[in-house]
Design an enzyme around this catalytic site. Structure first.
Site, PDB file in Angstrom:
ATOM      1  N   ASP A 198     -91.947 -93.135 -46.808  1.00  0.00           N
ATOM      2  CA  ASP A 198     -92.421 -94.516 -46.823  1.00  0.00           C
ATOM      3  C   ASP A 198     -91.947 -95.204 -48.088  1.00  0.00           C
ATOM      4  OD1 ASP A 198     -94.837 -94.487 -48.986  1.00  0.00           O
ATOM      5  OD2 ASP A 198     -94.751 -92.595 -47.885  1.00  0.00           O
ATOM      6  N   ASP A 200     -93.400 -97.327 -51.098  1.00  0.00           N
ATOM      7  CA  ASP A 200     -94.731 -97.439 -51.661  1.00  0.00           C
ATOM      8  C   ASP A 200     -95.209 -98.897 -51.656  1.00  0.00           C
ATOM      9  OD1 ASP A 200     -96.552 -95.381 -52.631  1.00  0.00           O
ATOM     10  OD2 ASP A 200     -96.662 -96.582 -54.452  1.00  0.00           O
TER      11      ASP A 200
END
Length: 258
Positions: A198, A200
């Site tokens: 991902d 952040d």
């Protein structure tokens, strides 16, 4: 013997022919039974860091027991796959990165075996250069990044994420410390292999990090990631030649290494 410590979503590594070993240590039981099999001619011990069903959050993983158990079984070199967030758009989800530095932002974790005795441990370069070079030589692997390790189990606020990025950190993780320093204290070579799941919170301004999305991204990439770790193991020399991860020359230790 080589060791592999699997991170979130990385709970198995061998087929059904692997044997299971139960271990106990002065620091309690490790996260799970240790599975031992063969990869590329190497005997390999696999331990799922969070347990086989993700029973342990990052701040409750029995890190000291895990590293001690692997050392007791004869492991001297460890590859440590882990899930990470990216603090830069230059490392999008799906990237595989071999960090070269870490920053500890955890608190309250048991992070040493030296509860008694005056011992200092060299840790300027936290990862084994020999193991790192094996993995960074594989295709599509990014060589080098500073990984900041946070306490968890919560993800960062946007302000924290932006602060870490402004300091030059490129990856964020919850388990890389104290695992790396405990491996060094036990004179085991250690290299992390980070799969970005991902962007952040401070990078992706549209939404914060959601655990369901992290696991979905890891699940999407887990089989190619396992194959990459397999290829890395196949490239490891049969004999250990590294001296970088042997910090105790001329030092009398307060206990004997297992």
């Amino acid at each position: 013997m080589l060791g592999v410590v699997g991170g979130s979503g990385f709970y198995s590594f061998f087929g059904d022919d692997a044997r299971r070993v139960q271990c106990d240590t002065p620091y309690g039981k490790p996260s799970a039974e240790i599975m031992i099999g063969t990869v590329g001619g190497h005997e390999v011990a696999f331990l799922p860091r969070h347990g086989e069903r993700h029973e342990y959050s990052a701040h409750t993983v029995p890190y000291r027991a895990n590293m001690w158990a692997l050392r007791t079984l004869g492991v001297r070199r460890i590859l440590a796959p882990c899930a990470v967030g990216s603090l830069t758009p230059e490392l999008p989800p799906g990237s595989v990165v071999v960090p070269d530095q870490l920053v500890d932002r955890t608190r309250g974790r048991a992070d040493t075996y030296f509860d008694d005795g005056g011992v200092h441990v060299e840790f300027a370069d936290p990862y084994c250069p020999t193991l790192r070079s094996v993995v960074t030589g594989l295709p599509d692997v990014v060589d080098g990044a500073t990984m900041v390790v946070i306490q968890g189990p919560r993800f960062s606020t946007r302000a924290e994420s932006q602060w870490f990025a402004s300091a030059g950190f490129r990856l964020i993780n919850m388990t890389g410390y104290p695992e790396a320093v405990l491996a060094r204290e036990l004179e085991m070579c250690y290299a992390a292999i980070a799969l970005v799941t991902d962007l952040d919170a401070g990078v992706d301004v549209g939404s914060g990090v959601k655990v369901v999305d992290v696991f979905a991204e890891f699940e999407k990439n887990i089989e190619p990631f396992k194959k990459l770790v397999h290829r890395g193991i196949e490239q490891v020399d049969e004999e250990r030649s590294c001296t970088h991860c042997l910090p105790y020359e001329g030092v009398e230790l307060p206990f004997e290494l297992p």
